[in-house]
Design a protein around this motif. Structure first.
Motif, short mmCIF file in Angstrom:
data_model
loop_
_atom_site.label_atom_id
_atom_site.label_comp_id
_atom_site.label_asym_id
_atom_site.label_seq_id
_atom_site.Cartn_x
_atom_site.Cartn_y
_atom_site.Cartn_z
N VAL A 58 -1.57 13.24 1.40
CA VAL A 58 -2.48 12.63 2.37
C VAL A 58 -3.78 12.19 1.71
N ASP A 59 -4.42 13.04 0.91
CA ASP A 59 -5.70 12.67 0.30
C ASP A 59 -5.57 11.49 -0.66
N PRO A 60 -4.58 11.47 -1.56
CA PRO A 60 -4.43 10.28 -2.42
C PRO A 60 -4.14 9.01 -1.62
N ILE A 61 -3.36 9.11 -0.56
CA ILE A 61 -3.09 7.94 0.29
C ILE A 61 -4.39 7.47 0.93
N ALA A 62 -5.19 8.41 1.43
CA ALA A 62 -6.47 8.06 2.06
C ALA A 62 -7.39 7.34 1.07
N GLU A 63 -7.41 7.80 -0.17
CA GLU A 63 -8.23 7.14 -1.20
C GLU A 63 -7.77 5.71 -1.44
N ARG A 64 -6.48 5.50 -1.51
CA ARG A 64 -5.93 4.15 -1.74
C ARG A 64 -6.18 3.26 -0.52
N GLU A 113 -0.14 -2.35 0.59
CA GLU A 113 1.11 -2.18 -0.17
C GLU A 113 0.80 -1.98 -1.66
N SER A 114 -0.07 -2.83 -2.23
CA SER A 114 -0.39 -2.75 -3.66
C SER A 114 -1.04 -1.42 -4.02
N GLU A 115 -1.98 -1.00 -3.21
CA GLU A 115 -2.68 0.27 -3.49
C GLU A 115 -1.72 1.45 -3.41
N LEU A 116 -0.83 1.46 -2.43
CA LEU A 116 0.10 2.58 -2.29
C LEU A 116 1.18 2.57 -3.37
N GLU A 117 1.45 1.39 -3.88
CA GLU A 117 2.42 1.28 -4.97
C GLU A 117 1.92 2.03 -6.21
N HIS A 184 -6.81 9.95 8.95
CA HIS A 184 -7.86 9.31 8.15
C HIS A 184 -8.13 7.93 8.70
N THR A 185 -9.39 7.49 8.58
CA THR A 185 -9.78 6.13 8.95
C THR A 185 -10.50 5.50 7.78
N SER A 186 -10.10 4.29 7.44
CA SER A 186 -10.75 3.50 6.39
C SER A 186 -11.36 2.27 7.03
N TYR A 187 -12.59 1.95 6.66
CA TYR A 187 -13.31 0.82 7.27
C TYR A 187 -13.29 -0.39 6.35
N LEU A 188 -13.03 -1.55 6.95
CA LEU A 188 -13.05 -2.81 6.22
C LEU A 188 -14.49 -3.18 5.88
#
Length: 190
Positions: A58-64, A113-117, A184-188
């Motif tokens: 979860v944390d690495p996904i949130a960072e990406r 997609e690119s970041e999670l790859e 998690h929430t990521s802001y544009l």
């Protein structure tokens, strides 16, 4: 024993669009239309289905996600028209489409997609087709029988809304339907 979570990334929708989708559902709901409606509070704009994954991810996904969101500016969309998968004439999934600044939406989705790859998660092979799922059916439904092929549905549209964040959601499948928890929430940017 490892704890796994069923995860996906989506853009949340504002209350005005939720009301629009609820009104659309009310208009479409007819006797004999044998479909299972998605609770309107569960409707979202999916950018990436991740699937079952170890909770430590979860944390690495949130960072990406933060990196992908921060590299994209907010933009405006509109919920528009009614469609179906595989098609509206004979569907198993009934949806409302997305219009507006779809190029920016596609750019955001590719960034995710690119970041999670980079974490080893595979890219989705199917073409991205943004939509809001309204209902699902066990067997194909004849959309023409219920007036869904009427040309007026192509003009059916919500007011414009801004996409300014993406969320990591965990899904728990229950007999009563899926329940979602925001992790998690990521802001544009902008």
């Amino acid at each position: 024993m490892k704890k796994t979570l069923r995860l996906f990334i989506a853009a949340p929708i504002p209350d005005a669009v939720t009301r629009f989708l609820k009104n659309t559902r009310t208009t479409l709901d007819q006797p004999g239309l044998n479909i299972r409606w998605v609770p309107v509070e569960n409707i979202h704009l999916t950018l990436k289905f991740i699937g079952d994954i170890d909770a430590v991810s979860v944390d690495p996904i949130a960072e990406r996600m933060d990196a992908a969101a921060g590299a994209n500016a907010s933009f405006a969309l509109i919920a528009r028209s009614v469609g179906g998968f595989p098609n509206l004439r004979s569907f198993r999934v009934l949806w409302v489409g997305v219009d507006g600044d779809t190029r920016r939406l596609e750019t955001l989705q590719r960034s995710v997609e690119s970041e999670l790859e980079t974490l080893g998660l595979e890219r989705e092979r199917r073409r991205f087709h943004p939509h809001f799922t309204l209902a699902r059916a066990r067997q194909r439904v004849d959309g023409g029988r219920f007036g869904l092929l009427d040309a007026s549905w192509t003009q059916h549209a919500s007011e414009a809304f801004r996409v300014d964040r993406i969320c990591l959601l965990a899904s728990v499948l229950k007999p009563s339907g899926a329940e979602y928890t925001r992790l998690h929430t990521s802001y544009l940017a902008g």
